[in-house]
Design a protein around this motif. Structure first.
Motif, PDB file in Angstrom:
ATOM      1  N   PHE A   1      68.077   7.217 128.673  1.00 42.44           N
ATOM      2  CA  PHE A   1      68.258   6.908 130.089  1.00 42.44           C
ATOM      3  C   PHE A   1      67.146   6.005 130.618  1.00 42.44           C
ATOM      4  O   PHE A   1      67.350   5.214 131.507  1.00 42.44           O
ATOM      5  N   MET A   2      65.948   6.185 130.081  1.00 40.01           N
ATOM      6  CA  MET A   2      64.823   5.383 130.567  1.00 40.01           C
ATOM      7  C   MET A   2      64.859   3.972 130.002  1.00 40.01           C
ATOM      8  O   MET A   2      64.203   3.071 130.527  1.00 40.01           O
TER       9      MET A   2
ATOM     10  N   PRO B   1      66.889   1.164 129.791  1.00 36.47           N
ATOM     11  CA  PRO B   1      67.103  -0.110 130.522  1.00 36.47           C
ATOM     12  C   PRO B   1      65.964  -0.439 131.472  1.00 36.47           C
ATOM     13  O   PRO B   1      65.445  -1.560 131.445  1.00 36.47           O
ATOM     14  N   ALA B   2      65.554   0.560 132.285  1.00 35.24           N
ATOM     15  CA  ALA B   2      64.492   0.294 133.255  1.00 35.24           C
ATOM     16  C   ALA B   2      63.186  -0.009 132.537  1.00 35.24           C
ATOM     17  O   ALA B   2      62.473  -0.961 132.890  1.00 35.24           O
TER      18      ALA B   2
ATOM     19  N   LEU C   1      72.478  -4.967 137.976  1.00 31.64           N
ATOM     20  CA  LEU C   1      71.637  -4.689 136.816  1.00 31.64           C
ATOM     21  C   LEU C   1      70.547  -3.686 137.191  1.00 31.64           C
ATOM     22  O   LEU C   1      70.316  -2.685 136.497  1.00 31.64           O
TER      23      LEU C   1
ATOM     24  N   ALA D   1      69.999   0.286 135.889  1.00 32.33           N
ATOM     25  CA  ALA D   1      68.755   0.742 135.265  1.00 32.33           C
ATOM     26  C   ALA D   1      68.100   1.830 136.103  1.00 32.33           C
ATOM     27  O   ALA D   1      67.572   2.813 135.570  1.00 32.33           O
TER      28      ALA D   1
ATOM     29  N   CYS E   1      69.891   5.398 135.964  1.00 29.71           N
ATOM     30  CA  CYS E   1      69.552   6.086 134.715  1.00 29.71           C
ATOM     31  C   CYS E   1      68.118   6.601 134.763  1.00 29.71           C
ATOM     32  O   CYS E   1      67.847   7.767 134.465  1.00 29.71           O
ATOM     33  N   ALA E   2      67.197   5.721 135.160  1.00 29.89           N
ATOM     34  CA  ALA E   2      65.786   6.105 135.147  1.00 29.89           C
ATOM     35  C   ALA E   2      65.519   7.219 136.148  1.00 29.89           C
ATOM     36  O   ALA E   2      64.837   8.197 135.839  1.00 29.89           O
TER      37      ALA E   2
ATOM     38  N   TYR F   1      67.561   9.433 137.314  1.00 28.26           N
ATOM     39  CA  TYR F   1      68.138  10.696 136.856  1.00 28.26           C
ATOM     40  C   TYR F   1      67.259  11.339 135.790  1.00 28.26           C
ATOM     41  O   TYR F   1      66.985  12.545 135.841  1.00 28.26           O
TER      42      TYR F   1
ATOM     43  N   PRO G   1      64.709  -8.014 138.814  1.00 23.96           N
ATOM     44  CA  PRO G   1      64.547  -6.565 138.654  1.00 23.96           C
ATOM     45  C   PRO G   1      63.091  -6.092 138.654  1.00 23.96           C
ATOM     46  O   PRO G   1      62.843  -4.915 138.868  1.00 23.96           O
TER      47      PRO G   1
ATOM     48  N   VAL H   1      63.936  -2.873 140.513  1.00 26.40           N
ATOM     49  CA  VAL H   1      64.033  -1.594 139.790  1.00 26.40           C
ATOM     50  C   VAL H   1      63.041  -0.560 140.340  1.00 26.40           C
ATOM     51  O   VAL H   1      63.441   0.568 140.625  1.00 26.40           O
ATOM     52  N   PRO H   2      61.754  -0.913 140.536  1.00 27.51           N
ATOM     53  CA  PRO H   2      60.849   0.103 141.084  1.00 27.51           C
ATOM     54  C   PRO H   2      61.311   0.615 142.443  1.00 27.51           C
ATOM     55  O   PRO H   2      61.326   1.820 142.683  1.00 27.51           O
TER      56      PRO H   2
END
Lengths: 314, 296
Positions: free
Chosen positions: A31-32, A34-35, B103, B107, B110-111, B113, B166, B170-171
Motif C-alpha cells: 500500500f505504501m 506508490p506514494a 495519480l 497513492a 493507499c498510503a 490507509y 505529486p 501526495v503529502p
C-alpha cells in the motif's frame, strides 16, 4: 481480534494468495509503494541532489565537478545575495505580521452574526483559490505606471500630481509586492482562524460578560489563548509560503528595480535557469533550508503549548 | 461530526448580539467588512472590466471613466483564442491537473490507509515524515528536479509535470485523508474482517464509500494546487504548445515592452474561471480541506 479470525478461518481460505493478502507487513509495504516511490524519487532524492549540486560547478549542459563550499564562499561575498536575504526577511516579516493582524481581524468579523455569512465567507476565499500568477497580473496592471488605477484615483482626488511608478522605485516596489502578497494571504489566515474561532465555546464569552469583562478582556483572555495553537500552525504555513514565494515577484518585478525585490527563490531561479549557473542557483536555494527548519521547529514548539489547554501544566 | 459542532457554535453566536446597538455594529462590523470585501474583490472586478474594454477606452481615461465599460467588446478574447496557443494551454493545464490529481489521490488513499489502519511498525514516523514532506517548498526542489527531468528525457513534455506535481499533492492528500480515515470507526472494519473480507475489499467497499467527502476535498484541492502551480511549469516546459495557462499567459502574451493589457486580463480571467467555478460548487469542501490540513 486477529486470533478469532485465524481460528474461524476455513481451509479454503488458506491458499497462498489469500495468505499474502492477509499478511499485514506485506500489505503495508504494497500500500505504501506508490506514494513512497513518488516521494522518494521526486522529493527525497532531489533534496539530496540539490545539496550535492550546491557543492559542484554544474552549469546547464555541463556536468559539474565537486568544488566543496566554493559556491557558498562566493555567495558570502556576493552583495546581491545578501540583498536578496535582506529582502526575503523584510518581505516575510512585514507580510506575515500584517497578514496575521488583518486576517485575525477579518476572522473575528466573520465570526459575528452577519447577514449572508456563508456567501461572504465564500467570496473572501477567492484570492486564495485563483492562480497567484493570474491575480498578480491584475496587480501588475493596477500598479501600471501609465494607466494604474490607484494613481488615477489619487490624482483625481488631488492628492498627487504625477502618476506613481509603483514598481519602478526600489522602496515603493518592495511595498507594492508586499501588499500584493498580503492581499493573497489574508483569506487563508482569516478562514483558518475562523475555523478555530468556531470551536471556542460561546458559554465562555457569556460567563465573561456576566463577570463584566470588556470586549478587549474577552479577546485577550479567552479568544487569544484558545486560538494560539491554530495561530501557531497557520502562521508557520504562512511564513513558510511567504519565505519561499516566487510567483508574485516573478510576475510583478522579476527582482527589479536594482534587485530591490529579489527574493532568495527568484534569485536562485534567475541564476540557475536563464543564467545557466545551476550549481549557484542550487546553493542559494539550499541557503533557504536553515530558515525553513527554524520555521518548522517554531511550529513544533508552538504545538506543544496545547498541553496546558487540556488541563496539564505548561 | 464537526459540521454539527459548527452549526451549534453558529447558532450560539447570535446569543449576545442584542447587547450591541445597531450604529455601533455598523461602525465596528459592517464598515470594516465592506472595506475588506472591496479590497479583496477589486482586482477581480478590474480584471473583468479591463478584458471587455475596447482599446480606445482602455488607454483613454480622460474621455471614459476607467471603472466601467461603455462599449463592451470580445476582441481581446478573440485575439486570445485565435491568435495565441491559449486553447492548448487550457487543455494542457486541465489534462496535467486531472492526471496528477488522480495519480496523487490513488497513492494517497493507499498510503493513508496503510498508515492509519494497517498501523505497521514505524507508521507514526512515516506519518510525521509525510507532514514534513508537505512543508518542502517547490522553490528549493526545482533546480535538482530540472536536472532529473532533463536526464530522464522528460524535458518539455507533460509527463515532467504530471510526475513532479505529486511531490506536493501526495503529502497534502495523505495528511488530509489520514484525518478522515481516523474518524471511521474500527468496528466496521472488524465486522468485515470477521465476515472474511480482505483488506483490499475493506478499503474499496467500506473505507472509501465512507470517506467520499474527504476524497472530494482532497481531490478538488489537489486539482486547484496543480492548476495554480507555476515554478515547475515555468522551468520544465519550453515550447509554447506545451505550456500551462499561468506560464503561457505570462511568457507568451507579453511581447517585449508592448503589453496587450486587454488580452492579458482576458487570459487571466479565463484561466481563473475553471477553478472559481469548481470552487463555487464545493465551497465547504475547500474550507474543510484547507482548515483540515491546518488543524490535523
Amino acid at each position: 481480534m486477529s486470533v478469532s479470525v485465524s481460528t474461524v478461518r476455513t481451509p479454503a481460505r488458506t491458499s497462498r494468495f489469500e495468505r499474502i493478502n492477509d499478511n499485514r507487513a506485506f500489505l503495508s509495504w504494497l500500500f505504501m509503494l506508490p506514494a513512497a516511490l513518488l516521494l522518494l524519487v521526486f522529493l527525497t532524492y532531489p533534496l539530496g541532489l540539490g545539496v550535492w549540486l550546491g557543492m559542484t560547478d554544474t552549469k546547464i549542459g555541463r556536468a559539474g565537478e565537486f568544488v566543496g563550499f566554493e559556491n557558498y564562499i562566493s555567495l558570502f561575498r556576493d552583495g546581491v545575495f545578501w540583498l536578496s536575504v535582506f529582502n526575503t526577511m523584510l518581505y516575510t516579516v512585514v507580510a506575515s505580521v500584517v497578514k496575521f493582524a488583518l486576517g485575525l481581524w477579518l476572522a473575528l468579523l466573520l465570526n459575528k452574526h452577519i447577514p449572508f455569512k456563508a456567501f461572504i465567507r465564500a467570496i473572501v476565499l477567492l484570492p486564495f483559490i485563483v492562480p497567484t500568477v493570474l491575480s498578480a497580473i491584475a496587480f501588475w496592471w493596477i500598479y501600471d505606471s501609465q494607466f494604474g488605477i490607484i494613481s488615477w484615483t489619487l490624482q483625481r482626488m488631488g492628492l498627487i500630481d504625477r502618476y506613481i511608478d509603483f514598481l519602478g522605485e526600489p522602496n515603493l516596489a518592495r511595498a507594492s509586492v508586499i501588499i500584493a502578497n498580503i492581499w493573497r494571504g489574508i483569506p487563508f489566515v482569516a478562514i483558518s482562524l475562523l475555523a478555530g474561532l468556531q470551536t471556542i465555546p460561546q458559554s465562555l464569552y457569556e460567563a465573561a460578560t456576566i463577570d463584566g469583562g470588556s470586549p478587549w478582556q474577552q479577546f485577550r483572555h479567552i479568544t487569544l489563548p484558545l486560538l494560539s495553537p491554530i495561530i501557531a500552525v497557520v502562521m508557520t504555513f504562512s511564513v513558510l509560503f511567504t519565505f519561499t514565494d516566487f510567483q508574485l515577484i516573478y510576475v510583478l518585478t522579476r527582482g527589479g528595480p536594482l534587485n530591490a525585490t529579489h527574493l532568495m527563490a527568484t534569485l536562485s531561479f534567475q541564476r540557475a535557469i536563464p543564467g545557466g549557473q545551476l550549481a549557484e542557483g542550487a546553493a542559494i536555494a539550499n541557503a533557504m533550508i536553515p530558515f525553513l527548519l527554524a520555521a518548522i521547529l517554531f511550529s513544533y514548539f508552538g504545538l506543544q503549548r496545547r498541553r496546558w489547554q487540556q488541563g496539564g501544566r505548561d | 461530526m464537526t459540521d454539527v459542532a459548527r452549526q451549534g457554535a453558529a447558532t450560539d453566536t447570535q446569543g449576545m448580539d442584542y447587547l450591541v446597538s445597531l450604529p455601533r455594529r455598523v461602525v465596528t462590523i459592517y464598515i470594516p467588512l465592506a472595506i475588506f470585501l472591496f479590497v479583496l474583490l477589486f482586482p477581480f472586478y478590474w480584471m473583468a472590466v479591463t478584458s471587455f474594454k475596447p482599446n480606445e477606452e482602455l488607454y483613454d481615461y480622460s474621455r471614459y471613466s476607467p471603472f466601467w465599460v461603455v462599449n463592451p467588446t470580445l476582441d481581446h478574447f478573440k485575439k486570445l483564442f485565435f491568435e495565441t496557443d491559449y486553447i492548448d494551454w487550457m487543455w494542457n493545464t486541465l489534462l496535467i491537473s486531472v492526471v496528477a490529481t488522480f495519480l496523487s489521490l490513488f497513492a494517497s488513499v493507499c498510503a493513508a490507509y496503510a498508515i492509519e489502519r494497517l498501523r505497521y511498525t514505524g507508521s507514526r514516523y512515516v506519518g510525521m515524515a509525510i507532514f514534513l514532506a508537505y512543508l518542502v517548498p517547490p522553490s528549493i526542489l526545482f533546480i535538482p528536479l530540472a536536472t532529473m527531468v532533463f536526464g530522464l528525457g522528460l524535458f518539455d513534455t507533460r509527463w515532467a509535470l504530471i510526475l513532479t506535481y505529486p511531490t506536493f499533492l501526495v503529502p497534502f492528500c495523505t495528511w488530509l485523508l489520514m484525518g478522515y480515515f481516523k474518524s471511521i470507526p474500527y468496528e466496521l472494519e472488524e465486522c468485515a474482517l470477521i465476515d472474511g473480507a480482505s483488506r483490499v475489499q475493506i478499503l474499496a467497499k467500506i473505507i472509501l464509500p465512507l470517506s467520499v467527502p474527504g476524497l472530494i476535498s482532497a481531490g478538488i484541492f489537489a486539482f486547484t494546487l496543480s492548476w495554480n502551480e507555476f515554478i515547475y511549469a515555468l522551468t520544465f516546459i519550453s515550447s509554447s504548445e506545451n505550456k500551462t495557462v499561468p506560464v503561457g499567459v505570462i511568457t507568451e502574451l507579453v511581447e517585449g515592452d508592448v503589453y496587450h493589457w486587454g488580452s492579458l486580463m482576458a487570459g487571466a480571467l479565463c484561466g481563473s474561471l475553471p477553478v472559481a467555478i469548481l470552487y463555487s460548487f464545493f465551497v465547504e469542501h475547500y474550507v474543510s480541506s484547507m482548515t483540515g490540513a491546518v488543524k490535523e
